[in-house]
Design a protein around this motif. Structure first.
Motif, PDB file in Angstrom:
ATOM      1  N   PHE A   1      -2.568  -9.204  -4.916  1.00  0.00           N
ATOM      2  CA  PHE A   1      -1.503  -8.318  -4.452  1.00  0.00           C
ATOM      3  C   PHE A   1      -2.068  -6.938  -4.106  1.00  0.00           C
ATOM      4  O   PHE A   1      -1.757  -6.377  -3.060  1.00  0.00           O
ATOM      5  N   ASP A   2      -2.904  -6.393  -4.986  1.00  0.00           N
ATOM      6  CA  ASP A   2      -3.534  -5.094  -4.728  1.00  0.00           C
ATOM      7  C   ASP A   2      -4.320  -5.137  -3.424  1.00  0.00           C
ATOM      8  O   ASP A   2      -4.268  -4.198  -2.623  1.00  0.00           O
TER       9      ASP A   2
ATOM     10  N   ARG B   1      -3.810  -7.048  -0.816  1.00  0.00           N
ATOM     11  CA  ARG B   1      -2.878  -7.072   0.328  1.00  0.00           C
ATOM     12  C   ARG B   1      -2.303  -5.675   0.580  1.00  0.00           C
ATOM     13  O   ARG B   1      -2.198  -5.245   1.730  1.00  0.00           O
ATOM     14  N   VAL B   2      -1.932  -4.982  -0.495  1.00  0.00           N
ATOM     15  CA  VAL B   2      -1.383  -3.632  -0.337  1.00  0.00           C
ATOM     16  C   VAL B   2      -2.421  -2.706   0.293  1.00  0.00           C
ATOM     17  O   VAL B   2      -2.131  -1.987   1.255  1.00  0.00           O
TER      18      VAL B   2
ATOM     19  N   THR C   1       2.395   1.465   3.476  1.00  0.00           N
ATOM     20  CA  THR C   1       3.184   0.254   3.292  1.00  0.00           C
ATOM     21  C   THR C   1       4.407   0.597   2.460  1.00  0.00           C
ATOM     22  O   THR C   1       4.496   1.704   1.916  1.00  0.00           O
TER      23      THR C   1
ATOM     24  N   LEU D   1       6.937  -0.921  -0.636  1.00  0.00           N
ATOM     25  CA  LEU D   1       7.151  -1.901  -1.698  1.00  0.00           C
ATOM     26  C   LEU D   1       8.617  -1.858  -2.118  1.00  0.00           C
ATOM     27  O   LEU D   1       9.208  -0.775  -2.191  1.00  0.00           O
TER      28      LEU D   1
ATOM     29  N   THR E   1       7.266   4.137  -0.602  1.00  0.00           N
ATOM     30  CA  THR E   1       6.099   4.062   0.273  1.00  0.00           C
ATOM     31  C   THR E   1       4.826   4.301  -0.520  1.00  0.00           C
ATOM     32  O   THR E   1       4.849   4.944  -1.570  1.00  0.00           O
TER      33      THR E   1
ATOM     34  N   GLU F   1      13.867  -1.192   2.906  1.00  0.00           N
ATOM     35  CA  GLU F   1      12.553  -1.472   3.482  1.00  0.00           C
ATOM     36  C   GLU F   1      12.517  -1.100   4.961  1.00  0.00           C
ATOM     37  O   GLU F   1      11.600  -0.420   5.417  1.00  0.00           O
TER      38      GLU F   1
ATOM     39  N   TYR G   1       3.149   2.066  -9.672  1.00  0.00           N
ATOM     40  CA  TYR G   1       2.133   1.371  -8.882  1.00  0.00           C
ATOM     41  C   TYR G   1       1.414   2.354  -7.955  1.00  0.00           C
ATOM     42  O   TYR G   1       0.187   2.323  -7.830  1.00  0.00           O
TER      43      TYR G   1
END
Length: 162
Positions: free
Chosen positions: A12-13, A15-16, A26, A28, A42, A65, A113
């Motif tokens: 996941f990290d 991909r982010v 991006t 979330l 963001t 989103e 995050y």
């Protein structure tokens, strides 16, 4: 100077980080749970555009989103910049919004995050607080109950009329 981003620890990290490298930012989304309403935020605006990260709370996830993606694109292309206290119609489809600086203590509950990704370096963040169709914000005494349930993370620095 652009802040360094943390190294990925999970898929996941990765991909982010890939999305941030690819488009500069991006979004979330976090669904509603027993602790509170859903929200979206963001990551990457501060690192790449020196603009505060943005957070929206209490709208449908797809609306938040889409809204934040459009805002990020406008910021990234140099068309928009928002500051604490700014009021605008141009963020959500319809409702008036006011930007409110997010205080650091709220980062752990809403932006943890992003805090991890920025290596625990403090970064600025703005909450886009939405009004109802009559232009009333959660802090207005005559705001409807559903609007007052929208958590406002920071202090309102100035009223929309002042």
């Amino acid at each position: 100077m652009m802040p360094a981003l943390s190294a990925p620890e999970t898929e996941f990290d990765s991909r982010v980080l890939h999305l941030i490298q690819q488009q500069g930012w991006t979004v979330l989304t976090i669904p509603e749970d027993p602790e509170g309403p859903g929200f979206a935020f963001t990551i990457g605006l501060w690192a790449n555009d020196q603009h505060p990260e943005l957070i929206l709370i209490g709208q449908p996830l797809d609306v938040m989103e889409r809204t934040l993606r459009a805002a990020c694109q406008a910021i990234h292309e140099g068309q928009r910049r928002w500051r604490d206290g700014d009021v605008t119609l141009g963020v959500l489809d319809g409702p008036l919004c006011q930007f409110v600086a997010v205080p650091e203590p709220a980062y752990r509950d809403y932006l943890e995050y992003a805090l991890w990704l920025y290596g625990n370096e403090v970064f600025p963040a703005l909450q886009c607080v939405w009004a109802d169709a009559q232009g009333r914000f959660p802090w207005d005494p005559d705001a409807p109950v559903h609007l007052r349930e929208q958590p406002v993370l920071g202090r309102v620095s100035r009223s929309p009329t002042g």
